[in-house]
Design an enzyme around this catalytic site. Sequence first.
Site, PDB file in Angstrom:
ATOM      1  NE  ARG A  54      -5.695 -55.828-107.089  1.00  0.00           N
ATOM      2  CZ  ARG A  54      -4.760 -55.303-106.183  1.00  0.00           C
ATOM      3  NH1 ARG A  54      -5.063 -54.247-105.484  1.00  0.00           N
ATOM      4  NH2 ARG A  54      -3.898 -56.043-105.513  1.00  0.00           N
TER       5      ARG A  54
ATOM      6  CE  LYS B  87      -1.735 -50.927 -98.612  1.00  0.00           C
ATOM      7  NZ  LYS B  87      -2.652 -52.247 -98.119  1.00  0.00           N
TER       8      LYS B  87
ATOM      9  NE  ARG C 175       2.852 -55.256-101.077  1.00  0.00           N
ATOM     10  CZ  ARG C 175       1.859 -54.667-101.696  1.00  0.00           C
ATOM     11  NH1 ARG C 175       1.994 -53.238-102.014  1.00  0.00           N
ATOM     12  NH2 ARG C 175       0.825 -55.366-101.779  1.00  0.00           N
TER      13      ARG C 175
ATOM     14  NE  ARG D 123      -2.818 -59.467-102.778  1.00  0.00           N
ATOM     15  CZ  ARG D 123      -4.150 -59.181-103.224  1.00  0.00           C
ATOM     16  NH1 ARG D 123      -5.163 -59.714-103.548  1.00  0.00           N
ATOM     17  NH2 ARG D 123      -4.409 -57.564-102.938  1.00  0.00           N
TER      18      ARG D 123
ATOM     19  NE  ARG E 138      -9.059 -54.712-104.024  1.00  0.00           N
ATOM     20  CZ  ARG E 138      -7.948 -54.561-103.375  1.00  0.00           C
ATOM     21  NH1 ARG E 138      -7.683 -53.484-102.837  1.00  0.00           N
ATOM     22  NH2 ARG E 138      -7.100 -55.523-103.516  1.00  0.00           N
TER      23      ARG E 138
HETATM   24  P1  ADP Z   1      -6.090 -51.676-100.047  1.00  0.00           P
HETATM   25  O1  ADP Z   1      -5.656 -50.482-100.730  1.00  0.00           O
HETATM   26  O2  ADP Z   1      -5.377 -51.579 -98.556  1.00  0.00           O
HETATM   27  O3  ADP Z   1      -5.620 -52.990-100.522  1.00  0.00           O
HETATM   28  P2  ADP Z   1      -8.797 -50.953-100.473  1.00  0.00           P
HETATM   29  O4  ADP Z   1      -8.641 -49.365-100.129  1.00  0.00           O
HETATM   30  O5  ADP Z   1      -8.592 -51.199-101.917  1.00  0.00           O
HETATM   31  O6  ADP Z   1      -7.667 -51.759 -99.817  1.00  0.00           O
HETATM   32  O7  ADP Z   1      -9.939 -51.687 -99.721  1.00  0.00           O
HETATM   33  C1  ADP Z   1     -10.407 -53.074-100.047  1.00  0.00           C
HETATM   34  C2  ADP Z   1     -12.065 -52.974-100.163  1.00  0.00           C
HETATM   35  O8  ADP Z   1     -12.436 -52.782 -99.039  1.00  0.00           O
HETATM   36  C3  ADP Z   1     -12.461 -51.971-101.033  1.00  0.00           C
HETATM   37  O9  ADP Z   1     -13.408 -52.651-101.907  1.00  0.00           O
HETATM   38  C4  ADP Z   1     -12.991 -51.097-100.263  1.00  0.00           C
HETATM   39  O10 ADP Z   1     -14.208 -50.211-100.878  1.00  0.00           O
HETATM   40  C5  ADP Z   1     -13.363 -51.505 -99.005  1.00  0.00           C
HETATM   41  N1  ADP Z   1     -13.017 -50.602 -97.782  1.00  0.00           N
HETATM   42  C6  ADP Z   1     -12.040 -49.801 -97.775  1.00  0.00           C
HETATM   43  N2  ADP Z   1     -11.992 -49.405 -96.267  1.00  0.00           N
HETATM   44  C7  ADP Z   1     -13.200 -49.892 -95.805  1.00  0.00           C
HETATM   45  C8  ADP Z   1     -13.681 -49.744 -94.334  1.00  0.00           C
HETATM   46  N3  ADP Z   1     -13.089 -48.907 -93.602  1.00  0.00           N
HETATM   47  N4  ADP Z   1     -14.771 -50.471 -94.162  1.00  0.00           N
HETATM   48  C9  ADP Z   1     -15.423 -51.303 -94.937  1.00  0.00           C
HETATM   49  N5  ADP Z   1     -14.881 -51.668 -96.204  1.00  0.00           N
HETATM   50  C10 ADP Z   1     -13.722 -50.774 -96.593  1.00  0.00           C
HETATM   51  P1  AMP Z   2      -1.607 -54.107-104.399  1.00  0.00           P
HETATM   52  O1  AMP Z   2      -2.078 -53.210-105.270  1.00  0.00           O
HETATM   53  O2  AMP Z   2      -0.624 -53.058-103.382  1.00  0.00           O
HETATM   54  O3  AMP Z   2      -2.273 -54.885-103.483  1.00  0.00           O
HETATM   55  O4  AMP Z   2      -0.204 -54.920-104.910  1.00  0.00           O
HETATM   56  C1  AMP Z   2      -0.457 -55.877-105.931  1.00  0.00           C
HETATM   57  C2  AMP Z   2       0.643 -56.663-106.185  1.00  0.00           C
HETATM   58  O5  AMP Z   2       1.598 -55.998-106.805  1.00  0.00           O
HETATM   59  C3  AMP Z   2       1.310 -57.004-104.888  1.00  0.00           C
HETATM   60  O6  AMP Z   2       0.921 -58.535-104.359  1.00  0.00           O
HETATM   61  C4  AMP Z   2       2.846 -57.514-105.437  1.00  0.00           C
HETATM   62  O7  AMP Z   2       2.867 -58.627-106.147  1.00  0.00           O
HETATM   63  C5  AMP Z   2       2.833 -56.227-106.140  1.00  0.00           C
HETATM   64  N1  AMP Z   2       3.482 -55.076-105.433  1.00  0.00           N
HETATM   65  C6  AMP Z   2       2.977 -54.087-105.261  1.00  0.00           C
HETATM   66  N2  AMP Z   2       3.555 -52.928-104.735  1.00  0.00           N
HETATM   67  C7  AMP Z   2       4.814 -53.724-104.363  1.00  0.00           C
HETATM   68  C8  AMP Z   2       6.137 -53.336-103.636  1.00  0.00           C
HETATM   69  N3  AMP Z   2       6.175 -52.283-103.010  1.00  0.00           N
HETATM   70  N4  AMP Z   2       6.761 -54.433-103.540  1.00  0.00           N
HETATM   71  C9  AMP Z   2       6.780 -55.584-104.053  1.00  0.00           C
HETATM   72  N5  AMP Z   2       5.680 -55.910-104.952  1.00  0.00           N
HETATM   73  C10 AMP Z   2       4.659 -54.937-105.060  1.00  0.00           C
END
Ligand code: ADP
Ligand code: AMP
Length: 218
Positions: free
Chosen positions: A161, A13, A88, A172, A127
Site C-alpha cells: 500500500r 485487525k 474510527r 496514522r 506488510r
Molecule cells: P491491521 O489490519 O490492523 O492494519 P494487519 O492485519 O494488516 O493489520 O497486520 C499488519 C501486518 O502485521 C501484516 O503484514 C501482518 O501479516 C502482520 N501481523 C499481523 N498480526 C501479527 C502478529 N500478531 N505478530 C506479527 N505480525 C503480525
Molecule cells: P485501513 O485499511 O483501515 O488502514 O484504512 C486505510 C485508510 O482508509 C485510512 O488511513 C483512512 O484514510 C481511510 N479509512 C478507512 N476506514 C475509515 C473510517 N472508518 N473512517 C475514516 N477513514 C477511514
Amino acid sequence: MNLILLGPPGAGKGTQAKILEQAHGFKQLSTGDMLRAAREAGTEIGLKAKAIMDRGDLVSDDVVLAIVAERLKKPDVAKGVVFDGFPRTPAQAESLDKMLKASGSKLDAVIEMKVNDEALVKRITGRYTCAKCGAGYHDEFAKPNKVGICDKCGGNEFTRRPDDNEKTVRDRLQVYNKQTAPLVEYYRGQGNLHVIDGMADIGQVTAAMEAVLAQLKA
Ligand code: ADP
Ligand code: AMP
C-alpha cells in the site's frame, strides 16, 4: 455475532478478521478495503478519498457511513460481521449503534488489540498482499510457505500500500490516538469492551479472540 476489532493501524485487525471469517462464517467488513476498491474502480467517492488516504487522514464520516449502510443491506452479513477499521470516530460509533438497532441487530463485542508503536511501524512497513486474492503477508512475521507464491491462491504478484511507509504510519498513529482511541472508553461504558494482547504471535492472538467468543456464547 457482530464484532468490532479496535486497534491502531498494523494491530492485526485484518489478519484476525480473515481468520474469524473462515472459522465462523462472519463477514469481514473493512472500510479501508472498501475505500481502496472505490479508488480502483475510479468512482467519485474513491477519487475524493485518494489524497486523504495517502496522507493518512480520515475520510469524512458521511462518506464512510454511507458505504457501510449500503454494505449492511447485503444478505451475506446474516451470520454476523467483523468490523475492521470501522468505526474510527465517536460519530461513526454512534451511527453504527443506530444502524444495527434499526435492523433488529446489535453489537456483541468490541475487541481492543493492544500493540506498541514501534511494533506497529515494523508490522506496517513489512506488510504486503497477494494482488490476486488479497491474502496478507509480512516480510518477517508472516512469510508464504514458498518464496514469491501465495499460499492461498498460488498467485505470484504482490502489492504494497502507498500509505504503508514509515512517515505516513506515524501520522496514522497520531490520527488513531486523537480520533479513534476515545472509542475505548465509549465501548467500556457500554460494557462491550474486551482487551487482548496484540503483541503475541498471530496464533496466540487468535486463541485470545476465540476465548472472548467462547465467553460470549457461555
Ligand atoms: P491491521 O489490519 O490492523 O492494519 P494487519 O492485519 O494488516 O493489520 O497486520 C499488519 C501486518 O502485521 C501484516 O503484514 C501482518 O501479516 C502482520 N501481523 C499481523 N498480526 C501479527 C502478529 N500478531 N505478530 C506479527 N505480525 C503480525
Ligand atoms: P485501513 O485499511 O483501515 O488502514 O484504512 C486505510 C485508510 O482508509 C485510512 O488511513 C483512512 O484514510 C481511510 N479509512 C478507512 N476506514 C475509515 C473510517 N472508518 N473512517 C475514516 N477513514 C477511514
